[in-house]
Design an enzyme around this catalytic site. Sequence first.
Site, PDB file in Angstrom:
ATOM      1  N   PRO A   7       0.841  -1.280   0.217  1.00  0.00           N
ATOM      2  CA  PRO A   7       0.180   0.024  -0.105  1.00  0.00           C
ATOM      3  C   PRO A   7       0.844   1.109   0.092  1.00  0.00           C
ATOM      4  CG  PRO A   7       0.180  -0.751   2.342  1.00  0.00           C
ATOM      5  CD  PRO A   7       0.940  -1.765   1.294  1.00  0.00           C
ATOM      6  N   CYS A  98       4.679   3.532   8.038  1.00  0.00           N
ATOM      7  CA  CYS A  98       4.812   4.929   7.087  1.00  0.00           C
ATOM      8  C   CYS A  98       5.952   5.758   7.833  1.00  0.00           C
ATOM      9  CB  CYS A  98       3.546   5.881   6.952  1.00  0.00           C
ATOM     10  SG  CYS A  98       4.059   7.143   6.056  1.00  0.00           S
ATOM     11  N   LYS A 139       1.378  -3.856   9.433  1.00  0.00           N
ATOM     12  CA  LYS A 139       2.400  -3.544   8.503  1.00  0.00           C
ATOM     13  C   LYS A 139       3.514  -2.833   9.788  1.00  0.00           C
ATOM     14  CE  LYS A 139       4.355  -2.653   4.035  1.00  0.00           C
ATOM     15  NZ  LYS A 139       5.316  -1.520   4.199  1.00  0.00           N
ATOM     16  N   ARG A 224       7.872  -1.085  -4.486  1.00  0.00           N
ATOM     17  CA  ARG A 224       8.314  -0.604  -5.638  1.00  0.00           C
ATOM     18  C   ARG A 224       9.039  -1.695  -6.761  1.00  0.00           C
ATOM     19  NH1 ARG A 224      13.217   2.716  -3.309  1.00  0.00           N
ATOM     20  NH2 ARG A 224      13.283   0.784  -2.237  1.00  0.00           N
TER      21      ARG A 224
END
Length: 329
Positions: A7, A98, A139, A224
């Site tokens: 995500p 994040c 995560k 990525r």
Amino acid sequence: MQIALAPMEGLVDEILRDVLTRVGGIDWCVTEFIRVTERLLPASTYRKLAPELFGGAQTAAGTPLRVQFLGSDPVCLGDNAAFAAELGAPVVDLNFGCPAKTVNKSRGGAVLLKEPELLHAIVREVRRSVPAAIPVTAKMRLGFDHKDDALDCARALADGGAQQIVVHARTKVEGYKPPAHWEWVARVQEAVKVPVFANGEVWSLEDWRRCREVSGVEDIMLGRGLVARPDLARQIAAARAGTAVVAMGWAELLPLLHDFWLQARRKLSPRYAPGRLKQWVGLLTRSYPEAVGLFDAIRRENDCRRIDALLGVAWNEPVRGEFEAAANA
């Protein structure tokens, strides 16, 4: 073995999720994080960030979608998770990875790895708030500025009720700089009894093989690397099954790129659509020499009609008000 699409906020929106999952090999994907602060978010937020919820909670290719939340208030996160479940979210995921400074300053993402007790409280409250049939997953990174608490954080998540944990094998401070510390994924898996996914620095089939060997886990989340090589999940799935691995060539990729651009033209403002295309093509330059020339041609171009011409696509101008309707759908 499961292969998930990561995500990535500001990159993997519903358009790219649609295109990448059509390539194949992806078992499930996750929304960009939905930030939760102090209120119950309206359905319009989900229509914007998780439109697949209103179409069976899956992409057009049939890939299941999980809804990811980011925040630090256990009760508020629980309330929003319950509402997402009512809207059809099949799985609720929580973001503790994040690394963005703005997110961390507002007490979200990786900064919470400094507080294992809070991680536990958040997961426990979300687990309590959603139906038992809906899994709660999480995560995490290996820590904020060190790895000393990585195992405690993983245990806090699992003990709180997380049924899967994705480990991005770097700290927040390490950002996206190589290497990824896959050996720590092995340590996390030894510390918890729930399935652990490895994430970070898998750009090729060879990287996946090394990651599996070092981490000792079968499940993987691709970020990525999958955006840069759209058939990477398909290649890994084929290799895992022992079937022939045939890499996607530029000719196979180009129609997907065209479709991505046309969807961006339809769903995004002309001000923002070129930027999304440049993001993707920029990453494709890692895998496709043909993308280098295309990126050079569009990198300074912001006129959508000229980009149409460079890509060789035909754009049918929407009738007045159609763009606004799509943007607000």
